[in-house]
Scaffold this motif. Structure first.
Motif, PDB file in Angstrom:
ATOM      1  N   PHE A 134       0.794  -1.135  -0.082  1.00  0.00           N
ATOM      2  CA  PHE A 134      -0.194   0.028   0.178  1.00  0.00           C
ATOM      3  C   PHE A 134       0.875   1.139   0.079  1.00  0.00           C
ATOM      4  O   PHE A 134       0.531   2.015  -0.739  1.00  0.00           O
ATOM      5  N   GLU A 135       1.841   1.267   0.601  1.00  0.00           N
ATOM      6  CA  GLU A 135       2.660   2.428   0.802  1.00  0.00           C
ATOM      7  C   GLU A 135       3.316   2.763  -0.458  1.00  0.00           C
ATOM      8  O   GLU A 135       3.283   3.754  -0.871  1.00  0.00           O
ATOM      9  N   ALA A 136       3.735   1.711  -1.057  1.00  0.00           N
ATOM     10  CA  ALA A 136       4.464   1.850  -2.266  1.00  0.00           C
ATOM     11  C   ALA A 136       3.607   2.439  -3.431  1.00  0.00           C
ATOM     12  O   ALA A 136       3.869   3.310  -4.046  1.00  0.00           O
ATOM     13  N   ARG A 138       0.678   4.115  -2.918  1.00  0.00           N
ATOM     14  CA  ARG A 138       0.313   5.373  -2.491  1.00  0.00           C
ATOM     15  C   ARG A 138       1.420   6.195  -2.995  1.00  0.00           C
ATOM     16  O   ARG A 138       1.079   7.203  -3.695  1.00  0.00           O
TER      17      ARG A 138
ATOM     18  N   PHE B 254      -4.833   9.993   2.287  1.00  0.00           N
ATOM     19  CA  PHE B 254      -4.142   8.606   2.372  1.00  0.00           C
ATOM     20  C   PHE B 254      -2.975   8.682   3.330  1.00  0.00           C
ATOM     21  O   PHE B 254      -2.556   7.783   3.550  1.00  0.00           O
ATOM     22  N   ASP B 256      -0.873   8.598   6.522  1.00  0.00           N
ATOM     23  CA  ASP B 256      -0.559   7.687   7.879  1.00  0.00           C
ATOM     24  C   ASP B 256      -1.206   8.295   9.191  1.00  0.00           C
ATOM     25  O   ASP B 256      -1.958   8.212   9.989  1.00  0.00           O
ATOM     26  N   ASN B 357       3.026  -9.701   1.985  1.00  0.00           N
ATOM     27  CA  ASN B 357       2.993  -8.478   1.614  1.00  0.00           C
ATOM     28  C   ASN B 357       1.811  -7.242   2.131  1.00  0.00           C
ATOM     29  O   ASN B 357       2.288  -6.179   2.103  1.00  0.00           O
ATOM     30  N   TYR B 358       0.902  -7.943   2.171  1.00  0.00           N
ATOM     31  CA  TYR B 358      -0.204  -7.351   2.409  1.00  0.00           C
ATOM     32  C   TYR B 358      -0.891  -7.458   3.485  1.00  0.00           C
ATOM     33  O   TYR B 358      -1.563  -8.519   3.582  1.00  0.00           O
ATOM     34  N   SER B 405       0.819  -2.965   6.807  1.00  0.00           N
ATOM     35  CA  SER B 405       0.566  -3.385   5.374  1.00  0.00           C
ATOM     36  C   SER B 405       2.101  -3.603   4.496  1.00  0.00           C
ATOM     37  O   SER B 405       2.079  -4.158   3.509  1.00  0.00           O
ATOM     38  N   SER B 406       2.865  -2.770   5.291  1.00  0.00           N
ATOM     39  CA  SER B 406       4.180  -2.818   4.406  1.00  0.00           C
ATOM     40  C   SER B 406       5.117  -4.011   5.178  1.00  0.00           C
ATOM     41  O   SER B 406       6.339  -3.533   4.822  1.00  0.00           O
ATOM     42  N   LYS B 409       7.859  -5.466   3.273  1.00  0.00           N
ATOM     43  CA  LYS B 409       8.950  -4.830   2.469  1.00  0.00           C
ATOM     44  C   LYS B 409      10.075  -5.327   2.704  1.00  0.00           C
ATOM     45  O   LYS B 409      10.394  -5.514   4.164  1.00  0.00           O
TER      46      LYS B 409
END
Lengths: 430, 583
Positions: A134-136, A138, B254, B256, B357-358, B405-406, B409
């Motif tokens: 999501f961060e990427a 976004r 959007f 955070d 990843n999610y 969510s990340s 990463k």
């Protein structure tokens, strides 16, 4: 070593030397071409690039790529190999504009020549997915919107048309079939909250493209939207649509007192060519007040094998513009731009090297979409002066001199990059 | 006697009747008797004042000065300054003895009850240039202006004087029936005011800003706007500045920081933030498919059960990729009515192809899922996890999602941690929070960032930290004493050697600890911790825009460094043993 072998050896040696010579000459050619791009009008040496080269001296990539495509379509493997080899020497995804274009198109051409397009596409997609989050997503989308009006053009035009169609309505329902991941809606929510005395309630049903979007991603987006709507004081509900087949009155749970709008941004091109008219019909079945369509302006439709070259030319032209736009809009070392370029590479492969299959990104021009929509039947509504002013004001906020608005009655407006129409936006009423 | 000559110069002397025997012509001074002088002086003064008043009127037409400026203590200086004035002026025969007092303004919304209510038609209100010159048809807004213009045509002209009697205050109502100002009780006291109001509310917006295409009905509004348009900067809670409103809005939606803020707003509404074991248990029990986790979770709630935790204590599905639910925040919400919402939204748990990843939306299970998730995501290197610390303040599932969510990463841990550190750094600065801990939030975070970049894939992190749970038991009292400092206190003698584990570990760590603390100590600590967040939130404006980043950090990030420190002391990527060695 007997005579026969000696002869063989000598032969191979000769071939080797010949290849070496050719290689050197090709390198020289390329160097001269790129050098001449620096010294504009300096006249690159040889190769009879004379005709109409003037300002194109630096644009070697397009020429070589076209040659290569021609060689492929003529099935001239030797020439193909030579050109590919030469391109490979000079192309890189990390270089300057021409080199990038060369790289990505070389990749696509290679896939086409070796019939490995599908496989390559799947690999690239998997790699891309792996790094997605999501961060990427976004940061990519928002950064792109900050530096370039490529996407925000469509947002502003669509939102304007939707708001005007919704004037006076209390219950709004927007069916969003688009690739924007809802980045279009915060400004609409703000407008709903501030423009009207009585804030209407909004329901948003989203089919996020490209399919399949990870459900967690869309859920995250949905929650952000809900929070933001709460902040804005707009009664809001978020629904997720998972397939095109769900775009029906029943599946969406449309009520009679709701005012419906269908927002279709960057979505049509992802639909199978033969399914596109059906999709338009399904939109019509929802009895919307307005349908807004935004698409990139290019024609990649290939009906027969012979059209490959034509399609290639179109593709090259469009993506060269796009890459150039990216190059000039983003700062030089930008991760986001790299991501977008990689996305392009997948698209290019899909268009050029994937024949059929369920992956699809055949773009059509605005006039072509208009034709489809008119046949539905939908009738085009021009954007009001207010909306056009908004769009113009938007363009003013970006790089001066590059972007402008082109009106195209009866349907739609174009965003132009250096006078080339690149994005088409339109509004339709049933 | 110069006074007299001045007066005579302006012919005022002619108007003064009375015992004086002033010559009717020429400024020749003559001798006056005492009494005559007296009377004369009085009337003289009066007329001088009239002159001054008259001049005021004229001046205010010609020069936009306020009346007050023209109320001189020395009217004669005024007279001399307008010396060139014609002698044909009429004077006001009813002079006021004193300068009129400054007009009082009623409080807004409270018109003078004695005032005369005037209802003008829309046409009259909108009319400009009502006064037309008959010669050249030039229009004027005021009669005075027209009169002055008429002089140019050599027409007879007369300037209206200020009325001598007490002027009855006039208030105006809006002609629009549906308007709130149509009611005489809500009349406006100013003619210009009612005109502007009518234009703004019921008029057509003819003026448009070319930068942002905002429309205005009143030209002065438009002018004022164009001066400031584009100069205004918008600041998001996360600290980023924007010069464009649209990119600010999209970012904010959007951001955070928004998720955190909403989280804190929801925490305001929750009254019970404890993790009563029964409650927790019931909540966890209601979770789907977490049998194994449940057992552990319930065990967790029991203080004595904590020592059982560790790599063995948790009968979790270490490969529970299929259940990655970032339910970190859920344990916070156990008392939170919002949790049910989360359940509804996140009833669909499957996204197996997505892998780690999610982070899908939270399920409502608490701890077990946190643990699972942490396990499932070997790479805790995501900086977004740090961002989830803000969730601690009673976030709902969204925040948890946002942070988790990340989680997947890879390879970006170091950099992002540093970034977040700076974000929280700035947020910490923005807040008036008092880091009562021995180490400042900034320092802690920076330390974390330094240590953090290499610890990325250690599934045993969790187990380690779980084993660690026991450690605070002896220090819970210190936790009680000091909200913010509590976490830091936990550090005790332990330096942040394993800070990296904190930064990489999911918020679940924090939350586990929090929960542990809650259980050990529960209410006071939790409530205090949240109270901080709450009070910071309460002072923010709704949009949080103008407050800038001020409240942005809020209570949430305050905890984080503390929690980080706490975990530093406790968590060890190397496993339980390291922790035990620290004990």
């Amino acid at each position: 070593m007997d005579d026969g072998e000696k002869k063989e050896e000598w032969k191979w040696k000769k071939i080797g030397e010949e290849l070496e010579r050719e290689r050197k000459s090709m390198q020289k050619t390329w160097r001269s071409r790129s050098r001449s791009s620096e010294s504009r009008g300096g006249g690159g040496e040889g190769e009879g690039e004379g005709e109409g080269e003037g300002e194109d001296e630096g644009k070697w990539a397009g020429k070589v790529l076209r040659e290569c495509a021609k060689a492929i379509s003529e099935r001239d493997s030797k020439k193909t190999q030579h050109l590919m080899w030469m391109l490979n020497e000079v192309a890189t995804p990390y270089g300057e504009g021409e080199q990038k274009v060369a790289w990505y198109f070389l990749q696509a051409l290679f896939c086409r020549a070796t019939q490995s397009g599908e496989r390559c596409y799947k690999t690239l997609t998997a790699v891309g997915r792996k790094n997605e989050s999501f961060e990427a997503a976004r940061s990519l989308i928002l950064k792109f919107q900050e530096v370039s009006p490529w996407t925000t053009f469509g947002h502003v035009a669509s939102n304007g048309a939707i708001l005007e169609a919704f004037e006076g309505e209390g219950k709004l329902h927007i069916i969003d079939v688009s690739n924007t991941l809802c980045t279009q809606w915060p400004t609409l929510l703000e407008a709903l909250a501030t423009r009207n005395d009585e804030t209407p309630q909004l329901k948003l049903s989203v089919l996020a493209l490209p399919l399949p979007v990870p459900s967690s991603l869309i859920k995250e987006v949905g929650q952000r939207m809900e929070k933001f709507a709460r902040l804005m004081g707009v009664p809001f509900q978020f629904n997720v649509i998972s397939a095109f087949s769900q775009i029906t009155k029943e599946a969406l749970g449309l009520q009679d007192d709701e005012a419906i709008a269908v927002n279709c941004v960057g979505a049509f091109r992802r639909v199978q060519v033969q399914e596109r008219d059906n999709l338009i019909l399904s939109f019509k079945s929802l009895s919307p007040k307005v349908v807004t369509v935004v698409e990139e302006e290019a024609d990649f439709s290939i009906s027969t094998q012979e059209d490959f070259l034509k399609c290639f030319h179109e593709c090259l032209k469009f993506y060269t513009l796009y890459f150039e736009m990216l190059e000039e809009s983003f700062p030089p070392t930008s991760n986001e731009r790299l991501m977008l370029e990689r996305e392009c590479s997948r698209s290019i492969i899909r268009v050029l090297a994937c024949c059929g299959g369920d992956c699809c990104e055949i773009r059509e021009r605005g006039v072509q979409w208009s034709q489809r929509l008119t046949n539905a039947p939908f009738s085009p509504t021009p954007f009001s002066d207010d909306v056009l002013d908004d769009v113009k004001a938007l363009l003013k906020r970006y790089q001066p001199g590059c972007w402008s608005l082109l009106l195209s009655p009866p349907s739609g407006i174009y965003l132009t990059w250096k006078d080339q129409p690149v994005v088409w936006a339109s509004a339709w009423k049933p | 006697m110069h006074k007299y000559s001045s007066l005579a110069l302006f012919g005022i002397g002619r108007c003064i009747k009375g015992p004086s025997t002033l010559p009717s012509s020429g400024p020749t001074p003559c001798s006056l008797t005492e009494t005559e002088t007296e009377t004369f002086e009085t009337s003289l003064f009066a007329s001088a004042h009239c002159l001054a008043t008259l001049s005021n009127i004229v001046y205010s037409q010609l020069f936009p000065l306020s009346n007050m400026q023209m109320m001189p203590g020395d009217p004669f200086s005024l007279s001399t300054s307008i010396g060139g004035f014609t002698q044909e002026q009429n004077t006001n025969p009813n002079p006021k003895p004193n300068p009129p007092p400054k007009k009082k303004r009623n409080l807004p919304g409270t018109p003078d009850p004695d005032a005369e209510v005037i209802a003008l038609s829309p046409k009259t209100l909108m009319a400009t240039n009502r006064f037309i010159c008959e010669i050249c048809n030039k229009g004027f807004q005021r009669d005075q202006n027209l009169q002055l213009h008429r002089r140019g045509h050599n027409l007879p002209w007369k300037l209206r004087q200020r009325s001598n009697k007490e002027v009855r205050k006039k208030v105006y109502i809006c002609p629009e029936q549906s308007c709130v100002h149509h009611d005489p009780a809500r009349a406006l006291g100013d003619l210009t005011g009612i005109k502007k109001h009518f234009s703004r509310k019921h008029g057509e917006k003819k003026w448009k800003c070319d930068k942002c295409s905002k429309k205005y009905a009143v030209q002065s509004d438009w002018k004022a706007h164009t001066k400031t348009c584009g100069t205004r900067e918008y600041k998001c809670d996360c600290g980023t500045l924007f010069s464009r409103k649209d990119s600010f809005i999209t970012h904010r939606a959007f951001c955070d920081a928004l998720a955190e803020e909403s989280a804190r707003l929801t925490s305001v509404t929750t009254t019970n933030l404890n993790f009563k074991s029964e409650e927790g248990a019931s909540v966890m029990n209601s979770q789907h498919g977490l049998g194994r986790g449940l057992i552990s979770a319930q065990g967790l709630q029991n203080v004595s059960g904590i020592p059982q935790f560790g790599p063995h204590g948790f009968r979790l599905d270490f490969n529970g990729m299929e259940q990655q639910r970032p339910s970190l925040s859920l344990w916070l919400n156990q008392g939170n009515p919002h949790m049910n919402n989360n359940n509804n939204i996140n009833s669909n748990n499957s996204a197996p192809d997505v892998g780690p990843n999610y982070m899908s939306s939270c399920s409502s299970s608490g701890l077990p899922e946190i643990v699972q998730m942490a396990q499932a995501n070997a790479l805790m290197g995501s900086s977004s996890m740090v961002s989830n610390f803000g969730v601690l303040a009673g976030s709902n599932s969204t925040s948890a999602n946002l942070s988790l969510s990340s989680l997947g990463k890879r390879g970006e841990a170091g950099g992002t941690v540093v970034d977040l550190a700076s974000i929280y750094h700035s947020e910490g600065q923005n807040n008036n929070s008092k880091p009562a801990s021995p180490m400042s939030a900034t320092a802690l975070l920076q330390k974390a960032a330094q240590m953090g970049s290499t610890r990325s894939t250690n599934p045993s992190i969790f187990s380690g930290s779980f084993g660690v749970m026991n450690s605070p038991s002896s220090q819970t009292t210190s936790l009680n004493n000091n909200n913010n400092g509590g976490a830091a206190m936990m550090l005790g003698s332990n330096t942040a050697t394993d800070f990296s584990s904190l930064t990489h570990s999911s918020n679940s760590f924090d939350q586990l600890v929090m929960q542990t603390n809650g259980q050990l100590q529960s209410e006071p600590v939790k409530l205090k911790l949240h109270a901080n967040a709450v009070e910071h939130n309460l002072t923010r404006d709704f949009l949080g825009v103008s407050g800038g980043g001020g409240g942005g950090g809020g209570g949430g990030p305050q905890f984080l460094p503390q929690e980080l420190a706490k975990f530093a002391s406790m968590g060890s990527p190397m496993g339980l043993s390291q922790f035990t060695s620290n004990r």
